[in-house]
Each structure stands twice: as structure tokens, then as C-alpha cells.
Design a protein around this motif. Structure first.
Motif, mmCIF file in Angstrom:
data_model
loop_
_atom_site.group_PDB
_atom_site.id
_atom_site.type_symbol
_atom_site.label_atom_id
_atom_site.label_comp_id
_atom_site.label_asym_id
_atom_site.label_seq_id
_atom_site.Cartn_x
_atom_site.Cartn_y
_atom_site.Cartn_z
ATOM 1 N N GLU A 246 44.490 24.188 64.874
ATOM 2 C CA GLU A 246 44.442 24.876 66.152
ATOM 3 C C GLU A 246 43.148 24.461 66.831
ATOM 4 O OE1 GLU A 246 41.976 26.391 63.431
ATOM 5 O OE2 GLU A 246 44.069 26.947 63.148
ATOM 6 N N ASP A 247 42.925 24.892 68.042
ATOM 7 C CA ASP A 247 41.673 24.590 68.726
ATOM 8 C C ASP A 247 40.648 25.698 68.457
ATOM 9 O OD1 ASP A 247 40.045 22.955 70.253
ATOM 10 O OD2 ASP A 247 41.439 22.836 71.941
ATOM 11 N N PRO B 35 44.855 28.185 71.491
ATOM 12 C CA PRO B 35 45.859 27.153 71.765
ATOM 13 C C PRO B 35 45.184 25.820 72.054
ATOM 14 C CG PRO B 35 46.357 29.168 72.973
ATOM 15 C CD PRO B 35 44.984 29.343 72.396
ATOM 16 N N PHE B 36 45.892 24.744 71.786
ATOM 17 C CA PHE B 36 45.349 23.405 71.979
ATOM 18 C C PHE B 36 44.947 23.203 73.433
ATOM 19 C CE2 PHE B 36 48.305 22.971 68.344
ATOM 20 C CZ PHE B 36 47.358 22.627 67.384
ATOM 21 N N TYR C 3 54.313 29.170 72.595
ATOM 22 C CA TYR C 3 53.206 28.399 72.032
ATOM 23 C C TYR C 3 53.685 27.400 70.983
ATOM 24 C CZ TYR C 3 49.792 31.067 74.616
ATOM 25 O OH TYR C 3 49.041 31.608 75.637
ATOM 26 N N VAL D 83 50.353 24.677 62.575
ATOM 27 C CA VAL D 83 49.695 25.348 63.697
ATOM 28 C C VAL D 83 49.458 26.809 63.327
ATOM 29 C CG1 VAL D 83 49.869 25.968 66.131
ATOM 30 C CG2 VAL D 83 50.806 23.781 65.320
ATOM 31 N N HIS E 293 40.947 31.547 66.979
ATOM 32 C CA HIS E 293 42.008 30.542 67.004
ATOM 33 C C HIS E 293 42.554 30.428 68.415
ATOM 34 C CE1 HIS E 293 42.881 30.186 62.497
ATOM 35 N NE2 HIS E 293 41.778 30.926 62.619
ATOM 36 N N LEU F 159 48.302 30.143 64.937
ATOM 37 C CA LEU F 159 48.001 30.951 66.124
ATOM 38 C C LEU F 159 48.532 32.377 65.959
ATOM 39 C CD1 LEU F 159 48.811 28.409 69.005
ATOM 40 C CD2 LEU F 159 46.542 29.176 68.242
ATOM 41 N N TYR G 257 59.986 20.505 64.734
ATOM 42 C CA TYR G 257 58.940 20.584 63.713
ATOM 43 C C TYR G 257 59.459 20.027 62.389
ATOM 44 C CZ TYR G 257 55.580 23.335 66.407
ATOM 45 O OH TYR G 257 54.649 23.747 67.323
ATOM 46 N N LEU H 155 50.473 18.082 70.141
ATOM 47 C CA LEU H 155 50.149 17.299 68.952
ATOM 48 C C LEU H 155 50.803 15.922 68.997
ATOM 49 C CD1 LEU H 155 50.392 20.156 66.321
ATOM 50 C CD2 LEU H 155 48.319 18.892 66.950
ATOM 51 N N SER I 229 52.602 23.633 71.503
ATOM 52 C CA SER I 229 51.761 23.060 70.450
ATOM 53 C C SER I 229 52.307 21.736 69.952
ATOM 54 C CB SER I 229 51.625 24.050 69.284
ATOM 55 O OG SER I 229 50.962 25.230 69.694
ATOM 56 N N TYR J 208 54.657 25.009 61.916
ATOM 57 C CA TYR J 208 54.145 26.156 62.669
ATOM 58 C C TYR J 208 54.149 27.355 61.738
ATOM 59 C CZ TYR J 208 53.078 28.733 66.971
ATOM 60 O OH TYR J 208 52.443 29.462 67.960
#
Length: 300
Positions: A222-223, A233-234, A271, A259, A231, A261, A34, A279, A275, A12
Motif C-alpha cells: 500500500e502507499d 491508497p496508491f 479500492y 493490497v 495505510h 487497505l 487478481y 499496480l 489498486s 487483495y
């Protein structure tokens, strides 16, 4: 897919945790599960321009090791060099002294990345200044990056240039133009932002991963929606993530998927948790080592 294809590893970005102290941000990411962190060198975290950089970097290295976090170093801080110009000065600035300030920052960042044991150092070209023709801009970029690449080669740290929408170097094709202009140096690699692929590349994001594989040194994820550089959030954009994660595994990418964001930093811990859960769910279950549905539920 080979049996030893690595499972994607997730990080992240600290540019999405700017309201947290760096120690707290790293502790949060480790607690969430993570694998690592994308560390943006900025005034609120590891300031590359403040005194005692070497000693402060050493403390961060020990913290990362204690938490078991891997790291990539990112240089996209908005106002670290100029408090009035976002990302200024750039490698394309008309003023040679201004360009030299960006080059100095990147060389400092190379040393930080080496001292942290980072997988790669991220950078980007910047926006072409008004009144600068394209050929001049590309020459400035190549000339500016040459000493950075020399420092990266000496330190053994790959320099991972990011195609950024709106910048001179905006696409994968632009990365290859730079690569050829510089003579395809060994330590020049690519940062691939999965959202940017959705935004403007002609290939789908999973195909971009496969096309970029030989040069891939850093991944941001990211989405995003087609044609809109925002950018998200997923789940709020258009990207189909299981094929992207399968492609990262199949190409044996060794780094982190970080990630990205930054505009959601006001709720960064929220987030970060969402996230990683997304994932893990999006990781195809037929990848070697992929968590089962039961394992996913136990970690979110």
C-alpha cells in the motif's frame, strides 16, 4: 535481472472487504483479475473459532480453486479473540493463559493455511505490555512462537512474521533478532509490508525488498508516508512503486503482493479495482510478461 524472473502477482486483503460476504469478496477479486487473496481469519469471513472449521475451510478451498485464486492466510483480525482489546491477547501478554489463546489461534491458522494450500501464514508480535522489560518481552515472543513453528514445520507452511510499527518486532533488524534467538528455523520467514518500509526503515522500500529476499514469504503493499503509520491508497503517499515491483521480480519472490487497505473497507470494491489498475501501470514494462499499455487499458 534474469530472463525467468517472475512478474509480481497481486492479491487483495479481505480485511479491506469486511462488508462483503466471503464468497462475494472472492468472486469480486477473481472478476477484477487478481491472482489471489490475503485471507484474514475473522468472524465475518472464515471464523477460526466457530464450529465446523474444517468443513468451512474445505468449502473455501473449493471456492478458491474454482476461481483460480491463490491464497495467503493472515491473522491480524482486530477483535477475534477479545471483543474489548484490539489484537488482544498477544504473544507478549503477561498472563500465560492469555498468551496460550493466541498460540492456539495461530496453530489453528496453520491447519487452515495447510488445508487451503496457502503460500504462508502471517502473524506479528504485538505491542510490549506496560511494565514488561524488553528482554522479558523477547523471551515471551520466542517461547510463544516455538510451538507455532513446530506446527508450521509439520504442516509444511512457512510462518511469515510481520514487522509492525509500534510492536516489539517493528523492523527488519528486529526480525533478524528473533530469527537468531530461535536458531534460524527453516519455516520461519518474513512478511514485508512495503508501506512499513517507507514509514520507518532506514533503507528505501526497494532496497528493503532486496535485503529481505532470502526470508521473504509474504508481501503486503500500500502507499504510506515517512514517519506516519497510515495505510493509504496508491498515489496518496510517497512510495515510488516501479522500483519496488522490479525488485520483487528480480529477487524471484514467488508469493502474492497483497493490497492492505483495512481502513478503506467501506469502499472495498472501489479500492480493489483502483489498486489493481495502479499496480499494473506501476509494473515496469521491461519485466518479462509485463502488460502493454493497451493490455492495461483493457483490464481496468
Amino acid at each position: 535481472m534474469t530472463l525467468d524472473a517472475p512478474l509480481p502477482r497481486f492479491g487483495y486483503g479481505t480485511n479491506g472487504l469486511t462488508d462483503l460476504r466471503l464468497d462475494d469478496a472472492l468472486g469480486l477479486l477473481a472478476d477484477l483479475g487478481y491472482d489471489g487473496v490475503g485471507l484474514t481469519l475473522d468472524h465475518m469471513h472464515l471464523d477460526p473459532l466457530a464450529p465446523d472449521l474444517s468443513a468451512r475451510t474445505d468449502r473455501v478451498a473449493h471456492r478458491l480453486a474454482a476461481l483460480g485464486l491463490e491464497v495467503t492466510v493472515e491473522t491480524g483480525a482486530r477483535y477475534v479473540l477479545d471483543p474489548r482489546r484490539k489484537h488482544g491477547p498477544s504473544l507478549l501478554d503477561p498472563d500465560p493463559e492469555a498468551r496460550a489463546r493466541r498460540v492456539d489461534l495461530l496453530i489453528r491458522a496453520v491447519r487452515v493455511a495447510a488445508d487451503l494450500g496457502a503460500h504462508a501464514l502471517h502473524c506479528f508480535s504485538g505491542i510490549t505490555p506496560v511494565g514488561t522489560d524488553e528482554d522479558t518481552a523477547w523471551k515471551r515472543l520466542a517461547d510463544s512462537l516455538t510451538p507455532v513453528l513446530e506446527a508450521a514445520a509439520t504442516a509444511g507452511v512457512p510462518l511469515a512474521v510481520e514487522p509492525e510499527p509500534g510492536h516489539l518486532l517493528a523492523t527488519l533488524a528486529d526480525f533478524h533478532r528473533l530469527r537468531h534467538a530461535l536458531g534460524d528455523p527453516e519455516h520461519l520467514g518474513l512478511t514485508l509490508d512495503i508501506g512499513h518500509c517507507q514509514c520507518l526503515e532506514p533503507l528505501p522500500p526497494a532496497d528493503c525488498v532486496r535485503a529481505a529476499a532470502p526470508w521473504l514469504r509474504h508481501v503486503q503493499i500500500e502507499d504510506m508516508r515517512r514517519g506516519v503509520h497510515e495505510h493509504l491508497p496508491f498515489g496518496e503517499g510517497e512510495i515510488d512503486f516501479p522500483p519496488v515491483l522490479a525488485a520483487l521480480s528480480a529477487t524471484a519472490y514467488q508469493g502474492l503482493a497483497v493490497v492492505e487497505l483495512p481502513r478503506h473497507s467501506h469502499a472495498g470494491p472501489h479500492y480493489a479495482a483502483l489498486s489493481l489498475a495502479f499496480l499494473r501501470r506501476a509494473t515496469p514494462t521491461d519485466l518479462p510478461g509485463a502488460p502493454s499499455a493497451t493490455q492495461e487499458g483493457s483490464t481496468t
